[in-house]
Design a protein around this motif. Structure first.
Motif, short mmCIF file in Angstrom:
data_model
loop_
_atom_site.label_atom_id
_atom_site.label_comp_id
_atom_site.label_asym_id
_atom_site.label_seq_id
_atom_site.Cartn_x
_atom_site.Cartn_y
_atom_site.Cartn_z
N GLY A 3 0.82 -1.21 0.00
CA GLY A 3 0.00 0.00 0.00
C GLY A 3 0.86 1.26 0.00
O GLY A 3 2.09 1.20 -0.03
N PRO A 4 0.21 2.43 0.08
CA PRO A 4 0.95 3.70 0.02
C PRO A 4 1.91 3.95 1.19
O PRO A 4 2.73 4.86 1.12
CB PRO A 4 -0.17 4.76 -0.01
CG PRO A 4 -1.39 4.06 0.48
CD PRO A 4 -1.24 2.62 0.14
N LEU A 5 1.80 3.15 2.27
CA LEU A 5 2.74 3.33 3.39
C LEU A 5 4.17 3.00 3.00
O LEU A 5 5.11 3.41 3.67
CB LEU A 5 2.35 2.42 4.57
CG LEU A 5 1.49 3.02 5.68
CD1 LEU A 5 1.44 2.07 6.86
CD2 LEU A 5 2.01 4.37 6.13
N PHE A 6 4.34 2.23 1.92
CA PHE A 6 5.70 1.82 1.53
C PHE A 6 6.35 2.93 0.72
O PHE A 6 6.49 2.86 -0.49
CB PHE A 6 5.65 0.49 0.77
CG PHE A 6 5.32 -0.67 1.66
CD1 PHE A 6 6.32 -1.42 2.25
CD2 PHE A 6 4.00 -0.99 1.96
CE1 PHE A 6 6.01 -2.48 3.11
CE2 PHE A 6 3.68 -2.04 2.81
CZ PHE A 6 4.70 -2.79 3.39
N ALA A 7 6.72 3.98 1.42
CA ALA A 7 7.40 5.13 0.81
C ALA A 7 8.30 5.73 1.88
O ALA A 7 8.31 5.25 3.02
CB ALA A 7 6.39 6.15 0.31
N ASN A 8 9.06 6.78 1.53
CA ASN A 8 9.94 7.41 2.53
C ASN A 8 9.24 8.53 3.29
O ASN A 8 9.40 8.68 4.49
CB ASN A 8 11.20 7.98 1.87
CG ASN A 8 12.02 6.93 1.17
OD1 ASN A 8 12.06 6.90 -0.05
ND2 ASN A 8 12.66 6.07 1.93
#
Length: 321
Positions: free
Chosen positions: A105-110
C-alpha cells in the motif's frame, strides 16, 4: 558513501545543507521559515511531525515541497471515515497462478503525508501508528520492513470537530513535534497571493538523497551532550508532571497530566539536531528551548482550572522554560 575527514566537517556540511534546503523551500513557501526549520529538524532527528492549522495555510503544499527537495519516494494518503487499514498498508490478492500475493500500500514510501489524520477511525489510525513506531507493517501474518528513512508528516484541522476521531494522547506521543501553523503576516500574504494567482511556476531542485539523510541521522546520534543540558531537558519534562517531587507549582495548579520520558528523549535528540543544523558541535540550553514547545505541546493536558482561567498550553510551557 559520504567521505568526511572528521565529524566536525560533517556537521559543517549539514548546516550548509540545511541552509540550501531552506532557501530552496522558500521559493514556494513564504513566511513560514521557522515552521520549515522545525519540520526539517524533526526529519533529521528521525521523528514524525503533526502539523495543525486551519484550512488553506499550505500544510499539504509544505509537505509536497519538502518531498520534492528531498529526493525520496513520497505518498499522500487522504484520510476519510471509510478508509480501512488495508487501504494504507496493502492487501492480498489472488494472482493468475492462484497464489496469494501481497500488494504493498501507500505506506511503503519514505515520506508519508497523512492528510487530515483525525478524519479516519481508530482502526486505521492504529495501522499507521504501528508503522510509525516499528518502521514495519504486519499484513497477512507477515512482517514487512519499511524503507529508510521513513517519515510521517500528518496534518490536522483544529476547528472542525464534526465527524472527526481525535487522536488519543498515547498516539499523539508517537509524534516528535506538534507544530501549530498560524495565519501569514500581511506582507507574506501579499507575496503568496501575487505568486499563486499568476502563471509563474516554481520548479525545485532535489537537494539531498536518502543515503545522505541516513548518514546525517546517524551523525546526530554521535553528537556529545553536556551534563547540564541533559539535566535541564530531563528536569523540564519532569516539571510538567503534577503531583511528583519535581513538579513545578504551575503544573500542580493547572495540569492534569504531564510529559512522559519520551519527551525527555526527544528534547535531547531535537536539541542535538537543532545545534547541528545551526553549525554548533554540541547543544546548549538555548537549543532545548528552541524546540521545547513543539515537543511538549501535545504531551501535557490542562485541568479545568486552566480552562476556566483561559490559560493556554503554550503560555504554561513559556513559564516553565
Amino acid at each position: 558513501m559520504m567521505n568526511f575527514k572528521s565529524e566536525v566537517e560533517a556537521v559543517d556540511t549539514l548546516s550548509a545543507k540545511m541552509m540550501t534546503l531552506q532557501d530552496e523551500i522558500k521559493k514556494r513557501i513564504f513566511g513560514q521559515d521557522e515552521i520549515v526549520k522545525q519540520v526539517l529538524v524533526s526529519m533529521f532527528s528521525r521523528g514524525h511531525c503533526l502539523l495543525i492549522g486551519v484550512p488553506g495555510l499550505a500544510k499539504t503544499l509544505l509537505v509536497n515541497t519538502i518531498a520534492e527537495v528531498f529526493s525520496l519516494k513520497y505518498s499522500r494518503i487522504q484520510f476519510t471515515p471509510d478508509l480501512m487499514p488495508s487501504d494504507i498498508t496493502g492487501t492480498e490478492i489472488l494472482d493468475k497462478e492462484r497464489e496469494f500475493k501481497f500488494i504493498k500500500g501507500p505506506l511503503f514510501a519514505n515520506i508519508i503525508l497523512a492528510d487530515e489524520i483525525n478524519r479516519t477511525p481508530p482502526k486505521t489510525q492504529a495501522a499507521l501508528l504501528e508503522a510509525m513506531q516499528e518502521r514495519s507493517v504486519t499484513a497477512a501474518g507477515q512482517r514487512f520492513e519499511l524503507a529508510k528513512p521513513f517519515f510521517v508528516l500528518a496534518t490536522q484541522n483544529p476547528i472542525e470537530q464534526e465527524g472527526t476521531y481525535p487522536l488519543p494522547e498515547a498516539q499523539l506521543d508517537r509524534f516528535m513535534f506538534s507544530i501549530w501553523l498560524d495565519y501569514p503576516k500581511f506582507e507574506d500574504e501579499l507575496t503568496i497571493v501575487r505568486n499563486t494567482t499568476s502563471q509563474q511556476k516554481t520548479s525545485l531542485d532535489a537537494i539531498i538523497s536518502a543515503e545522505e539523510i541516513r548518514y546525517y541521522q546517524d551523525l546526530i546520534l554521535k553528537i556529545p551532550v553536556n551534563e547540564n543540558v541533559l539535566r535541564y531537558a530531563v528536569t523540564l519534562a519532569a516539571k510538567t508532571r503534577p503531583g511528583t517531587e519535581l513538579a513545578d507549582p504551575l503544573a500542580d495548579k493547572y495540569l492534569k497530566w504531564g510529559a512522559g520520558p519520551r519527551a525527555s528523549q526527544y528534547l535531547i535528540l531535537g536539541a542535538k539536531t537543532h545545534a547541528a543544523v545551526s553549525g554548533k558541535y554540541s547543544p546548549d540550553i538555548d537549543d532545548v528551548q528552541a524546540i521545547a514547545k513543539n515537543i511538549l505541546r501535545h504531551r501535557i493536558i490542562k485541568n479545568y482550572k486552566a480552562e476556566a482561567e483561559n490559560i493556554s498550553v503554550d503560555q504554561l510551557i513559556e513559564k516553565l522554560l
